[in-house]
Design a protein around this motif. Sequence first.
Motif, PDB file in Angstrom:
ATOM      1  N   GLU A  26      -0.498  -2.577   4.169  1.00  0.00           N
ATOM      2  CA  GLU A  26      -1.438  -3.400   3.310  1.00  0.00           C
ATOM      3  C   GLU A  26      -2.083  -2.856   2.053  1.00  0.00           C
ATOM      4  OE1 GLU A  26      -4.056  -6.173   6.024  1.00  0.00           O
ATOM      5  OE2 GLU A  26      -5.555  -4.245   5.299  1.00  0.00           O
ATOM      6  N   SER A  27      -2.332  -3.568   1.239  1.00  0.00           N
ATOM      7  CA  SER A  27      -3.003  -2.777  -0.147  1.00  0.00           C
ATOM      8  C   SER A  27      -4.706  -2.951   0.136  1.00  0.00           C
ATOM      9  CB  SER A  27      -2.775  -3.688  -1.215  1.00  0.00           C
ATOM     10  OG  SER A  27      -1.415  -3.543  -1.590  1.00  0.00           O
ATOM     11  N   VAL A  28      -5.626  -1.857  -0.442  1.00  0.00           N
ATOM     12  CA  VAL A  28      -6.644  -1.628  -0.379  1.00  0.00           C
ATOM     13  C   VAL A  28      -6.981  -1.317  -1.775  1.00  0.00           C
ATOM     14  CG1 VAL A  28      -8.621  -0.660   0.332  1.00  0.00           C
ATOM     15  CG2 VAL A  28      -6.993  -1.204   1.939  1.00  0.00           C
ATOM     16  N   ASN A  29      -7.779  -2.015  -2.568  1.00  0.00           N
ATOM     17  CA  ASN A  29      -8.089  -1.541  -3.884  1.00  0.00           C
ATOM     18  C   ASN A  29      -6.749  -1.356  -4.685  1.00  0.00           C
ATOM     19  OD1 ASN A  29     -10.212  -1.222  -5.802  1.00  0.00           O
ATOM     20  ND2 ASN A  29     -10.123   1.053  -5.561  1.00  0.00           N
ATOM     21  N   ASN A  30      -5.830  -2.104  -4.695  1.00  0.00           N
ATOM     22  CA  ASN A  30      -4.548  -2.207  -5.235  1.00  0.00           C
ATOM     23  C   ASN A  30      -3.644  -0.907  -4.957  1.00  0.00           C
ATOM     24  OD1 ASN A  30      -4.857  -4.696  -6.676  1.00  0.00           O
ATOM     25  ND2 ASN A  30      -6.236  -3.729  -7.937  1.00  0.00           N
ATOM     26  N   GLU A  31      -4.000  -0.306  -3.772  1.00  0.00           N
ATOM     27  CA  GLU A  31      -3.196   0.858  -3.337  1.00  0.00           C
ATOM     28  C   GLU A  31      -2.552   0.441  -2.049  1.00  0.00           C
ATOM     29  OE1 GLU A  31      -4.560   5.117  -3.847  1.00  0.00           O
ATOM     30  OE2 GLU A  31      -6.629   4.237  -4.091  1.00  0.00           O
ATOM     31  N   LEU A  32      -1.299   0.528  -1.971  1.00  0.00           N
ATOM     32  CA  LEU A  32      -0.326   0.304  -0.713  1.00  0.00           C
ATOM     33  C   LEU A  32      -0.736   1.178   0.099  1.00  0.00           C
ATOM     34  CD1 LEU A  32       1.342  -2.016   0.415  1.00  0.00           C
ATOM     35  CD2 LEU A  32       3.436  -0.628  -0.677  1.00  0.00           C
ATOM     36  N   CYS A  33      -1.165   1.012   1.553  1.00  0.00           N
ATOM     37  CA  CYS A  33      -1.348   1.450   2.763  1.00  0.00           C
ATOM     38  C   CYS A  33      -0.509   1.526   3.881  1.00  0.00           C
ATOM     39  CB  CYS A  33      -3.013   1.481   2.690  1.00  0.00           C
ATOM     40  SG  CYS A  33      -4.003   1.769   1.300  1.00  0.00           S
TER      41      CYS A  33
END
Length: 93
Positions: A26-33
């Motif tokens: 999932e993305s958080v703050n446009n960072e894939l995690c």
Amino acid sequence: MGTELTFFDMGSQDINDYNFTLLKEESVNNELCYVIKAVPKKIEFYNDITIWIRKTNYIPIKAVFYDTKGQYLKQGLFMNVKNVQGIKHAHSY
């Protein structure tokens, strides 16, 4: 520490004390995690912790903590990554 996070939250934990499950990506703050659920083998502080780990550098960006009854307790956001003496660390400010 001026935050809801405790010394336990900020300290080093032995990964062998937890069971881990990859839940999703999932993305958080446009960072894939990677979204990972960490369940302690011996419940003392938390029932479980859900952690969002950046895929680019494996540094946490978010953590959600659940109390010993499994109820939402708090979350930490670690948006800033700083280099401290050659080691990258996540910071909440």
